[in-house]
Design a protein around this motif. Structure first.
Motif, PDB file in Angstrom:
ATOM      1  N   LEU A  74      43.270  -6.919  29.541  1.00 43.35           N
ATOM      2  CA  LEU A  74      44.134  -7.576  30.239  1.00 43.35           C
ATOM      3  C   LEU A  74      43.719  -7.773  31.620  1.00 43.35           C
ATOM      4  O   LEU A  74      43.245  -6.826  32.461  1.00 43.35           O
ATOM      5  N   PHE A  75      44.074  -8.794  32.378  1.00 44.00           N
ATOM      6  CA  PHE A  75      43.863  -9.298  33.757  1.00 44.00           C
ATOM      7  C   PHE A  75      45.242  -9.592  34.367  1.00 44.00           C
ATOM      8  O   PHE A  75      45.615 -10.538  33.872  1.00 44.00           O
ATOM      9  N   ALA A  76      45.677  -8.862  35.470  1.00 47.62           N
ATOM     10  CA  ALA A  76      46.990  -9.380  35.845  1.00 47.62           C
ATOM     11  C   ALA A  76      46.845  -9.317  37.405  1.00 47.62           C
ATOM     12  O   ALA A  76      46.218  -8.505  38.004  1.00 47.62           O
ATOM     13  N   GLY A  88      40.776 -14.878  21.703  1.00 49.95           N
ATOM     14  CA  GLY A  88      40.235 -14.699  22.977  1.00 49.95           C
ATOM     15  C   GLY A  88      40.350 -13.298  23.125  1.00 49.95           C
ATOM     16  O   GLY A  88      41.235 -12.414  22.697  1.00 49.95           O
ATOM     17  N   THR A  89      39.190 -12.737  23.987  1.00 48.86           N
ATOM     18  CA  THR A  89      39.364 -11.206  24.250  1.00 48.86           C
ATOM     19  C   THR A  89      39.706 -10.730  25.606  1.00 48.86           C
ATOM     20  O   THR A  89      39.764  -9.644  25.961  1.00 48.86           O
ATOM     21  N   GLN A  90      40.094 -11.958  26.270  1.00 50.19           N
ATOM     22  CA  GLN A  90      40.690 -11.709  27.710  1.00 50.19           C
ATOM     23  C   GLN A  90      41.958 -12.296  28.055  1.00 50.19           C
ATOM     24  O   GLN A  90      41.946 -13.605  27.275  1.00 50.19           O
ATOM     25  N   ARG A  91      42.840 -11.511  28.716  1.00 51.82           N
ATOM     26  CA  ARG A  91      43.991 -12.525  28.706  1.00 51.82           C
ATOM     27  C   ARG A  91      44.661 -12.229  30.184  1.00 51.82           C
ATOM     28  O   ARG A  91      44.576 -11.159  30.795  1.00 51.82           O
ATOM     29  N   GLN A 131      53.311 -21.432  28.812  1.00 49.96           N
ATOM     30  CA  GLN A 131      52.134 -21.897  28.198  1.00 49.96           C
ATOM     31  C   GLN A 131      51.006 -20.844  27.970  1.00 49.96           C
ATOM     32  O   GLN A 131      51.021 -19.885  28.561  1.00 49.96           O
ATOM     33  N   VAL A 132      50.438 -21.133  26.600  1.00 48.70           N
ATOM     34  CA  VAL A 132      49.085 -20.195  26.530  1.00 48.70           C
ATOM     35  C   VAL A 132      48.027 -21.123  26.368  1.00 48.70           C
ATOM     36  O   VAL A 132      48.017 -22.348  25.734  1.00 48.70           O
ATOM     37  N   ILE A 133      47.185 -20.819  27.348  1.00 51.35           N
ATOM     38  CA  ILE A 133      45.744 -21.709  27.636  1.00 51.35           C
ATOM     39  C   ILE A 133      44.548 -21.162  27.588  1.00 51.35           C
ATOM     40  O   ILE A 133      44.436 -19.694  27.982  1.00 51.35           O
ATOM     41  N   ALA A 134      43.802 -21.827  27.196  1.00 50.28           N
ATOM     42  CA  ALA A 134      42.468 -21.552  27.138  1.00 50.28           C
ATOM     43  C   ALA A 134      41.360 -22.546  27.458  1.00 50.28           C
ATOM     44  O   ALA A 134      41.706 -23.518  26.991  1.00 50.28           O
ATOM     45  N   PRO A 141      39.427 -16.221  30.524  1.00 49.29           N
ATOM     46  CA  PRO A 141      40.677 -15.707  29.866  1.00 49.29           C
ATOM     47  C   PRO A 141      41.264 -16.537  28.965  1.00 49.29           C
ATOM     48  O   PRO A 141      41.381 -17.837  29.192  1.00 49.29           O
ATOM     49  N   THR A 142      42.011 -16.101  28.122  1.00 48.34           N
ATOM     50  CA  THR A 142      43.197 -16.836  27.534  1.00 48.34           C
ATOM     51  C   THR A 142      44.369 -16.462  28.129  1.00 48.34           C
ATOM     52  O   THR A 142      44.687 -15.265  28.574  1.00 48.34           O
ATOM     53  N   VAL A 143      44.964 -17.492  28.714  1.00 54.25           N
ATOM     54  CA  VAL A 143      45.897 -17.305  29.851  1.00 54.25           C
ATOM     55  C   VAL A 143      47.322 -17.566  29.354  1.00 54.25           C
ATOM     56  O   VAL A 143      47.698 -18.388  28.600  1.00 54.25           O
TER      57      VAL A 143
END
Length: 319
Positions: free
Chosen positions: A268-270, A242-245, A137-140, A126-128
């Motif tokens: 989206l993943f939460a 990224g296609t996932q977050r 932060q935005v993290i990958a 994921p792109t976090v």
């Protein structure tokens, strides 16, 4: 199937978790809550952690149905975080590791959140969007590092909300952010606030200075601040590839991110509050990944650091 026990105590929450081969066997925690209008001081927080950590350790072992002999490794939060709480928990982790004759692992707190999110949601890469009291932060992942593509250039949005909660004397139970989110639901009029997005970085110091002035229309200000923070994160995340977050915490922010992802063909993943709020299992899970990849922390290097960036850690357990 290694079994890892993790200690987390970087801020006002302390937790002890047990993880084995992708299964969370136990995850008890306690929160140090201070009166409205006050924050939690490092020394007081450390005393709270010392007072409950051994009870939590026993609770975790009992909940997991294990003894010390079943544990293969002891993981603890090395940083980032508040100095005194970090030290108080690290001392316990080092002591337990020596008493039980187990290897020790110092874990980056932010990577603990990422690995727990990957475990619980099933997101592979994921792109976090990582939003917490001390971090934004935005993290990958790329080439054995969790790369930071955007972050706050001054204070984190969580600290901004906490400061605002103290000004208004909003209750700290269960947390200032949660209570602000509930108050924001009653707001009806938006106040124009000067939030800043610079490329993929964000800034919250200006908005904090602006909102600390006296205001009688509390719900409007709370709603505006909460929405401004969410919108800045939305804009920040929208510029990341990224296609996932991965996303944790705030429900309205999750809803806004879900809409953004649907519009762009992303998923989206939460996680829920059991795993997105600081907890011991996230440290155990990151420790589990590190342990299997051959990581160990010598006793001579088992200190703590308040400044421990996400991208400092070599992520050898992926690829």
């Amino acid at each position: 199937m290694p079994t890892v026990l993790g200690f987390e105590g970087s801020a006002n929450k302390i937790g002890v978790g047990v993880v084995r081969d992708g299964a969370v066997l136990a995850n008890p925690r306690r929160t140090y809550v201070t009166p409205p209008g006050t924050g939690f001081l490092p020394g007081d927080t450390a005393r709270h952690h010392r007072a409950v950590v051994l009870d939590l350790l026993q609770e975790a072992l009992t909940e997991a149905g294990l003894t010390s002999q079943d544990i293969d490794c002891i993981a603890y939060t090395k940083g980032p975080g508040m100095g005194a709480p970090l030290v108080s928990v690290a001392v316990v982790a080092r002591t337990v590791a020596q008493l039980w004759n187990k290897p020790l692992l110092g874990v980056n707190h932010c990577i603990g959140h990422i690995e727990m999110g990957r475990l619980i949601t099933g997101a592979t890469s994921p792109t976090v969007l990582y939003v917490s009291g001390g971090n934004t932060q935005v993290i990958a992942y790329s080439e054995h590092r969790y790369r930071i593509f955007g972050e706050t250039i001054d204070i984190a949005v969580g600290n901004c909300l906490d400061r605002f909660a103290r000004v208004l004397k909003i209750s700290n139970d269960p947390s200032p952010g949660y209570n602000i989110e509930q108050m924001a639901k009653r707001g009806k009029k938006l106040v124009d606030l000067p939030y800043t997005v610079k490329g993929m970085d964000v800034s919250f110091s200006g908005i904090l200075s602006f909102i600390e002035r006296p205001c009688a229309r509390i719900h409007a200000w709370v709603w505006s601040l909460s929405l401004a923070g969410d919108q800045s994160h939305l804009a920040q995340s929208d510029r990341a590839d990224g296609t996932q977050r991965g996303l944790q915490g705030n429900m309205r922010l999750q809803e806004m991110m879900e809409t953004m992802c649907q519009e762009r063909g992303a998923r989206l993943f939460a996680t829920d509050e059991r795993f997105c709020i600081d907890n011991g299992a996230m440290i155990a899970q990151a420790g589990w990944e590190m342990f299997r990849a051959g990581h160990r922390t010598p006793l001579s290097e088992s200190g703590v650091t308040q400044r421990y960036r996400t991208d400092e850690v070599e992520v050898t357990w992926r690829d």
